[in-house]
Each structure stands twice: as structure tokens, then as C-alpha cells.
Design a protein around this motif. Structure first.
Motif, PDB file in Angstrom:
ATOM      1  N   SER A 172      -3.038   1.126  -9.151  1.00  0.00           N
ATOM      2  CA  SER A 172      -3.588   0.689  -9.981  1.00  0.00           C
ATOM      3  C   SER A 172      -2.149   0.127 -11.471  1.00  0.00           C
ATOM      4  N   ASP A 173      -3.280  -0.319 -12.303  1.00  0.00           N
ATOM      5  CA  ASP A 173      -1.863  -0.935 -13.216  1.00  0.00           C
ATOM      6  C   ASP A 173      -1.157  -0.538 -14.673  1.00  0.00           C
ATOM      7  N   ARG A 174      -1.641   1.416 -14.457  1.00  0.00           N
ATOM      8  CA  ARG A 174      -0.866   2.263 -15.077  1.00  0.00           C
ATOM      9  C   ARG A 174       0.743   2.575 -14.986  1.00  0.00           C
ATOM     10  N   ASP A 175       1.194   2.818 -15.947  1.00  0.00           N
ATOM     11  CA  ASP A 175       2.496   3.944 -16.298  1.00  0.00           C
ATOM     12  C   ASP A 175       2.626   4.582 -15.081  1.00  0.00           C
ATOM     13  N   GLY A 176       4.141   5.206 -15.312  1.00  0.00           N
ATOM     14  CA  GLY A 176       4.382   6.888 -14.798  1.00  0.00           C
ATOM     15  C   GLY A 176       4.031   7.354 -13.336  1.00  0.00           C
ATOM     16  N   GLY A 177       4.118   8.317 -13.032  1.00  0.00           N
ATOM     17  CA  GLY A 177       3.952   8.805 -11.673  1.00  0.00           C
ATOM     18  C   GLY A 177       4.423   8.200 -10.691  1.00  0.00           C
ATOM     19  N   ILE A 178       3.711   8.435  -9.723  1.00  0.00           N
ATOM     20  CA  ILE A 178       5.094   7.361  -8.279  1.00  0.00           C
ATOM     21  C   ILE A 178       4.254   5.598  -8.947  1.00  0.00           C
ATOM     22  N   GLN A 179       5.353   4.750  -8.438  1.00  0.00           N
ATOM     23  CA  GLN A 179       5.294   3.497  -8.656  1.00  0.00           C
ATOM     24  C   GLN A 179       5.758   2.479  -7.544  1.00  0.00           C
ATOM     25  N   ILE A 180       5.214   1.585  -7.535  1.00  0.00           N
ATOM     26  CA  ILE A 180       5.691   0.499  -6.132  1.00  0.00           C
ATOM     27  C   ILE A 180       6.260  -0.326  -6.874  1.00  0.00           C
ATOM     28  N   ASP A 181       7.525  -0.715  -7.107  1.00  0.00           N
ATOM     29  CA  ASP A 181       8.064  -1.778  -7.197  1.00  0.00           C
ATOM     30  C   ASP A 181       8.692  -2.773  -6.272  1.00  0.00           C
ATOM     31  N   ARG A 182       9.404  -3.424  -6.669  1.00  0.00           N
ATOM     32  CA  ARG A 182      10.347  -4.644  -5.750  1.00  0.00           C
ATOM     33  C   ARG A 182       9.251  -4.855  -4.729  1.00  0.00           C
ATOM     34  N   ILE A 183       8.331  -5.263  -4.761  1.00  0.00           N
ATOM     35  CA  ILE A 183       6.867  -5.778  -3.231  1.00  0.00           C
ATOM     36  C   ILE A 183       8.181  -7.376  -3.030  1.00  0.00           C
ATOM     37  N   SER A 184       8.575  -7.296  -2.376  1.00  0.00           N
ATOM     38  CA  SER A 184       8.801  -8.311  -1.831  1.00  0.00           C
ATOM     39  C   SER A 184       8.240  -9.236   0.163  1.00  0.00           C
ATOM     40  N   THR A 185       8.229  -9.878   0.034  1.00  0.00           N
ATOM     41  CA  THR A 185       7.214 -10.895   1.438  1.00  0.00           C
ATOM     42  C   THR A 185       8.035 -11.743   1.600  1.00  0.00           C
ATOM     43  N   ALA A 186       8.022 -12.069   2.954  1.00  0.00           N
ATOM     44  CA  ALA A 186       8.838 -13.487   3.766  1.00  0.00           C
ATOM     45  C   ALA A 186       8.179 -14.128   4.466  1.00  0.00           C
ATOM     46  N   PHE A 187       8.153 -14.931   4.929  1.00  0.00           N
ATOM     47  CA  PHE A 187       7.429 -15.872   5.741  1.00  0.00           C
ATOM     48  C   PHE A 187       8.897 -16.787   6.881  1.00  0.00           C
TER      49      PHE A 187
END
Length: 312
Positions: A172-187
Motif C-alpha cells: 500500500s501507499d501507507r507510511d510505517g510498518g514494514i517498508q519496501i524502498d529503493r526498488i531497482s531494476t535493470a536490463f
């Protein structure tokens, strides 16, 4: 991006490395040598009669009493291998009819072009949907099953053995809890032929595999944080020993404890390890981890997971 609900499933069935490799026509000495070198002794095997919607049912059941205020607006179905039309999920209307908790799903998307890095492309897609205000919450279903295939197709010579496993995440777009960030993808287009590559391209891909791991982890600053635990794709045990030597990362920072028992489960490996880590530490414990995967065809993906307090 907040991780609201999370569930995984590793089937109880197992098939030995020896059975798979010998079914591929290799001699016993190759099977024994493969297990000794790569530390892979068996793979997880599911019931071939189960369909993707039944995998979804099983994982949603593990969410427990899902909050009705956290219903997803979109569902992303991620798998690394091509599947028959009969094995795809029903359309959004069919899912809404099957599950009341999916009654708000208006956007359904399938991702299979990124091979074993697909989950990170799905997380990137989820973030874009939220940024565009198309969805406040996104459900991601991931997994591959080779249960209906001849055993030999689970063997990638000189590389890995393929197992079956599944994961579901509600973000979700909520703050707090367990956060997933710095997502990186490459080809990396020099490896675009994937499994169809000729011997020379495949040799170059294997030769650069450790470099790709290092580049991918650097893209999310994972190697600069000595406290970060790396939750990787279970390609094989040797790859992670070589990585540790090259990047000077101690073995204690890289979780590879599923490699020997279930093999490489394509899209889900880092998330299976995350589920195990959360179970061991408890969801109220501080969390700092980097997830990553390298896919055939030159696709890579990574993300960081953070939690300083209980997600509740």
C-alpha cells in the motif's frame, strides 16, 4: 511502500537432484559432482493438478482476517516461465466473484517477461500505479510450478535446479510498518537471448553473474550497510561463496539456507527467505534486509526492506 500482508508456500514434496539430473541423461558422476559443487540436493515439487487460482486461494487463506479497509485495487500475477492459457488467472470480474476481498480489483496484469527478476518489476509496477493514483493497494501473486513437466526440465546444467514455490504480497501507499524502498531494476541487453543463448553468450552470462550481483546490490546501496542481510535468488551455493569472496561480504550476511532443500524457485526465492526471517525474528523486531535476483535474459532487480517497529 508498505508491506501490509505477506504469505508464502513451499510445497512439501521433494525430488532429488540425482533423479532430475539423471532424467536429463547425465551420468551419476555428474549428478554427484553437481550436488557437491553447488550444494543443491533436492527441489520442492507441488501437485501438478493445482492451478494459479488455487495457489492464490491458498495464499489468501494465510493472510488470516484481511482488513476489509485494505482491499486491493490491482492484482499483478508474476511468473518466470511461460504457462498455458488454461493456467492463467481468471479475469478481474471472475476474481471478484470468487473472493469478496477482491471486490475492488479493477486492474489485472500478468508479468512473465522478466524471468526470475519479475517480482522486482512487479513492485516497481505497483509503485507506479500508486504514484499515478490508479491504486492505493496492490496485491502481487508470484510463483512457478514445473510439476507437470518432465523432471529433466528442472535442470540447467552447470547452473541450477528449479523448484516450485509461491508468494503473495499486499502493498500500500501507507507510511510505517514494514517498508519496501529503493526498488531497482535493470536490463543488460548483451544477455537478451536468455535460455535461447548460444554457448558463447551463456558462457559470458555465467562469467559475469557475480559482477551482476554486485552491481545490483550496489544499486540499492546494500553493500555499504554492514548490518544489512542479503536475501538472494537461490541460484546455487557456489555463486554465493564466490560473491562473498569478491565483495568481501561475510557468509553470515547472506541467507542461502533454502538452497540445498528446495532449489531455485525462480521469482519467489528472496521472498521465501524474507518470510523465514520474519518468522524467526518476529514481525515486531527491527528489520534491515536487501532482496535481489538475477534473471535469464539480463534482467536484474533488488529492493530494501526496513522496519524499526511493529508493523501493527
Amino acid at each position: 511502500m508498505r508491506l501490509e500482508h505477506f504469505a508464502t508456500h513451499i510445497p512439501e514434496g521433494r525430488m532429488s537432484a540425482r533423479t532430475i539430473i539423471m532424467d536429463a541423461g547425465a551420468p551419476e558422476r555428474e549428478a554427484d559432482g553437481f550436488s557437491a559443487l553447488f550444494g543443491m540436493h533436492a527441489v520442492s515439487v507441488d501437485d501438478e493438478r493445482l492451478t494459479p487460482v488455487e495457489h492464490l486461494d491458498r495464499l489468501l487463506g494465510r493472510f488470516g482476517d484481511a482488513d476489509p479497509d485494505l482491499k486491493p485495487y490491482a492484482l499483478l500475477f508474476v511468473h518466470a516461465q511461460p504457462i498455458a492459457d488454461a493456467d492463467v488467472l481468471p479475469d478481474a470480474a471472475g476474481l471478484r466473484q470468487r473472493h469478496s476481498w477482491l471486490s475492488d480489483v479493477a486492474h489485472l496484469q500478468e508479468l512473465d517477461q522478466y524471468n526470475c527478476a519479475g517480482m522486482f518489476y512487479a513492485l516497481e509496477t505497483a509503485r507506479r500505479l500508486m504514484d499515478a493514483r490508479v491504486a492505493k493497494r496492490v496485491l502481487v501473486l508470484a510463483g512457478d510450478s514445473f510439476a507437470g513437466w518432465d523432471p529433466r526440465h528442472r535442470y540447467v546444467p552447470g547452473c541450477t535446479l528449479l523448484g516450485d514455490a509461491y508468494a503473495a504480497l499486499l502493498v500500500s501507499d501507507r507510511d510505517g510498518g514494514i517498508q519496501i524502498d529503493r526498488i531497482s531494476t535493470a536490463f543488460h541487453p548483451m544477455f537478451a537471448n536468455g535460455l535461447n543463448a548460444d554457448d558463447e553468450e551463456m558462457r559470458r552470462f555465467h562469467a559475469r553473474h557475480i559482477e551482476l550481483i554486485v552491481e545490483t546490490l550496489k544499486s540499492i546501496d546494500a553493500l555499504s550497510d554492514d548490518a544489512d542481510i542479503v536475501l538472494p535468488h537461490n541460484i546455487n551455493g557456489l555463486a554465493w561463496r564466490l560473491f562473498g569472496r569478491k565483495a568481501q561480504v561475510p557468509p553470515s550476511r547472506v541467507r542461502v539456507d533454502l538452497v540445498a532443500d528446495i532449489g531455485h524457485c525462480c521469482t519467489t526465492d528472496p521472498f521465501l527467505l524474507l518470510d523465514r526471517m520474519l518468522s524467526e525474528q518476529g514481525k515486531s523486531a527491527p528489520l534491515s534486509a536487501s532482496l535481489m535476483s538475477i534473471g535469464m535474459g539480463g534482467f536484474t532487480g533488488a529492493a530494501r526492506i526496513r522496519a524499526s517497529q511493529s508493523p501493527d
